[in-house]
Design an enzyme around this catalytic site. Structure first.
Site, short mmCIF file in Angstrom:
data_model
loop_
_atom_site.label_atom_id
_atom_site.label_comp_id
_atom_site.label_asym_id
_atom_site.label_seq_id
_atom_site.Cartn_x
_atom_site.Cartn_y
_atom_site.Cartn_z
N GLU A 90 -8.39 1.69 -3.71
CA GLU A 90 -6.71 1.54 -4.19
C GLU A 90 -6.70 2.23 -5.89
OE1 GLU A 90 -4.18 0.78 -2.00
OE2 GLU A 90 -2.74 1.20 -4.05
N ASP A 91 -7.75 2.24 -6.55
CA ASP A 91 -7.53 2.51 -7.82
C ASP A 91 -7.94 3.02 -8.33
OD1 ASP A 91 -4.79 0.76 -8.31
OD2 ASP A 91 -6.45 -1.39 -9.00
#
Ligand code: MN
Length: 722
Positions: A90-91
């Protein structure tokens, strides 16, 4: 990382957290596994490097904290690694494939699962449909560890809300209370649930939290003495009766005090002046004995006894609850349960990692989840109750359902293996009836595309579109099935009636009559003679090819309409052809053997039950038998015939790169679609291809063929027929 480097960063918060994690893990993991966890930590730290939490700590501290809370539940090594890696996809620029390569499939799937849940949250306007979101979360997590990692993630995020703006805190807390605490509850993970609830309460109502917290702390001092007194009398009595068990005073959670005050409109002292105890013993029999003993010691309050051992709660919670009137008249709340029941009520599904992982090393998570369910089934068997109990579990753990979104963010529940068509009908029958394709997460897909949990579907409709019988091959919902069937039935019926009337009118004209000449009485006599009720039913029969229009016309021309016709009269017929417009629908079909197009000489064949099949006049299937059978009729194209007709051409092409692409683009420039390409013969120099393309009529086809002939790669081109 070298030993030197390790000492150099020894002071850092992430190093302290990793040490804490490592200490916890070394109690139940072996050295090779600990090393794998270390690899995951290094990888995570490296890729989160430069990112910071709102608290100012390096980002990697967050996943480490999540891993620590899971290590306390004795999560297996892959679950721990997934916790450490859970925010990478996700990051950061790390992909699922990267994780797969380095840490294997199990870990990659877990991290991917957590990422999907994270993304799901962004998509939903959760409040209105919290129940569906919860189900969707559970349905999406094929592996229960995904949920447990996600709960750990949420727990740490809630613990570190401190630095955020109040509105943001409230929003996250609301989402937690709507989605995550009920999931923790459903999975029996009460420990995590209470922690989450308490944090949410604080974030949503900081003032109330502070006041209540202060009141509890103040009251605690006054209570000490009386708690000791009650504990002692319980202990003494149980000892006299030779029952061995543990007795603990029990503090109520702030959030549950608050909820009770709200729900029952009670004051703080009403609730807090209850003294709560928990008694744990070895087996169920002892639980009931203890109940008898405490009821004998203090008088029970009528109507307050609850037997959750015989009738467990939906998440498997078991205990005996009773309220007694204690010394000075204070109410005493008592829970009685076995040690095993206590573990289940604290950790739920995670109890299986917590208490069994020493001996059974390689049990995967599915087995764990199944074990949990088996335990619940066992509980239910002995308890023998409540259907709802099992139904809840089935939905949550072995989902036969999927949950998908409309573009507006509404969640639609569908059975597994549903297609776009099922979705379209689930939204609205009209949308089902006019769908042509769809976008799933913005990607264009065909109607038969299977749906997966959590996707957003935008159905594309067209006014001219209508249900296709082929859809019945892949739809799974009853709503879609009946929608398609009833539409087709109705439509085919209408089309058959229209065609039947035209056919009869044409035949009547051939013998110098018209439908207007047929009086009401004649109509009734005819219908009676052929045993049909309404004139539309007769038209339908004709349109479907079940009754021959010229026979009916003949019968209507007789003096006695009800008399049967003499067959020899029918042998010589001179007919005006029926015109085919191409818009007759399902009752007029174009033969696949010869694929006639407007402009071609054609002939029609009555196919009983299905209507008329249009063949090319020279089609081998039509010429042989034509003269003999009364099932053939004269047809011709209407001058304004419409539609797109598939037809086939044979091409001999120079075999060189890009040939087919050139052909395809030439055809599409001429406003025609290619339906299929068959390369039948290919030597090094020449290839023979058969292309099926759609055209409006012969002129259109001739133009396309002329354009193709101009290409130097085209050696020969012919239209195929039959
Ligand atoms: Mn996270």
């Amino acid at each position: 990382m070298s030993a030197q480097a390790l000492t150099a960063i020894g002071e850092r918060p992430e190093q302290l957290l990793f040490d804490e994690l490592n200490t916890l893990l070394s109690k139940y993991l072996d050295a090779p596994h600990l090393d794998q966890v270390f690899q995951a930590y290094q990888y995570g730290a490296e890729h989160h490097n430069g990112q910071f939490r709102k608290t100012g700590e390096p980002y990697i501290c967050h996943p480490l904290a999540v891993a620590i809370s899971l290590a306390k539940m004795r999560m297996d090594v892959h679950g721990i690694m997934a916790a450490i890696l859970h925010d990478l996809i996700e990051d950061t620029d790390v992909s699922k494939e990267n994780i797969l390569e380095l840490f294997g499939e199990d870990v990659a799937e877990l991290v991917d699962g957590v990422t999907k849940l994270t993304q799901l949250n962004c998509k939903t306007k959760a409040e209105a449909q919290a129940e569906n979101v919860r189900k969707m979360c559970l349905a999406m997590a094929k592996d229960m560890r995904v949920i447990i990692v996600k709960l750990g993630d949420r727990l740490h995020n809630m613990k570190t809300l401190g630095v955020m703006r109040p509105e943001k805190k409230r929003r996250i807390a609301k989402e937690t209370i709507d989605i995550y605490t009920p999931i923790a509850n459903r999975l029996g993970m009460n420990n995590i649930r209470h922690q989450l609830e308490s944090l949410c309460f604080e974030a949503m109502y900081p003032m109330r939290y502070r006041i209540l917290d202060g009141a509890v702390k103040k009251a605690r001092g006054n209570r000490k003495e009386i708690i000791e007194k009650i504990t002692n009398s319980l202990k003494t009595r149980l000892h006299q009766e030779h029952v061995s068990c543990d007795i603990q005073g029990r503090e109520k959670y702030l959030y549950s005090i608050y909820k009770k005050m709200l729900a029952k409109n009670l004051s703080f002292s009403d609730i807090f002046d209850v003294y709560a105890f928990r008694i744990q013993c070895a087996d169920v029999g002892t639980c009931y004995r203890v109940l008898g003993i405490v009821h004998n010691l203090f008088k029970p309050i009528p109507g307050k006894f609850k037997d959750y051992i015989a009738l467990p709660k939906a998440n498997g919670y078991q205990s005996l609850h009773t309220i007694l009137i204690g010394p000075y008249g204070v109410p005493i709340e008592i829970q009685i349960r076995t040690h095993q029941m206590h573990r289940m009520s604290e950790s739920g599904i995670a109890a299986h990692w917590l208490y069994k992982s020493d001996d059974e090393e390689h049990i995967n998570s599915k087995t764990r989840a199944n074990e949990w369910v088996r335990d619940l089934l066992e509980i239910q068997k002995t308890a023998g109750n409540s259907l709802e109990f099992l139904d809840n579990l089935k939905i949550d753990l072995f989902p036969q359902e999927i949950f998908v979104f409309t573009p507006q963010g509404t969640i639609i529940k569908l059975p597994r293996n549903s297609s776009v068509v099922d979705f379209a009908y689930a939204v609205h029958t009209d949308i089902g009836n006019s769908c042509v394709s769809a976008r799933i997460d913005k990607r264009l897909v065909p109607l038969q595309a299977k749906l997966e949990n959590g996707v957003t579907i935008e159905v594309i409709t067209a006014t001219w579109a209508r249900p296709n019988p082929l859809w019945l091959n892949y739809v799974v919902t009853t709503k879609a099935r009946t929608g398609i069937r009833s539409y087709l039935k109705h439509f085919k019926q209408q089309e058959a009636i229209n065609l039947g009337r035209r056919l009869l009118e044409k035949e009547l004209q051939d013998i110098g009559m018209s439908l207007d000449d047929v009086s009401e009485i004649m109509q009734q006599q005819l219908l009676q003679a052929i045993k049909l009720e309404k004139i539309d039913a007769l038209y339908e029969e004709i349109g479907l090819g079940n009754k021959m229009p010229f026979l009916i016309a003949k019968q209507l021309s007789q003096d006695d309409v009800s008399a049967p016709i003499k067959l020899e009269d029918t042998e010589i017929r001179k007919e005006t052809p029926l015109t085919i417009k191409g818009s007759e629908g399902m009752v007029v079909t174009i033969a696949k053997c010869c694929r006639p197009i407007p402009g071609d000489p054609i002939v029609g064949y009555f196919n009983p039950g299905k209507g008329i099949v249009v063949h090319h006049h020279e089609c081998p299937n039509s010429t042989n038998e034509r003269k003999k059978s009364t099932n053939w009729l004269e047809v011709e194209w209407s001058h304004d015939a419409s539609g797109e007709y598939p037809t086939e051409i044979r091409l001999e092409l120079l075999n060189q790169p890009g040939t087919l692409a050139t052909i395809a683009s030439t055809i599409s420039k001429m406003d025609s679609n290619i339906e299929s390409v068959i390369i039948s013969d290919q030597d090094t120099r020449v290839s023979v291809d058969y292309i099926t393309l759609t055209v409006k009529d012969r002129l259109h086809l001739a133009n396309i063929m002329r354009q193709l002939k101009k290409l130097f790669i085209v050696l020969k081109i012919t239209r195929t027929r039959g």
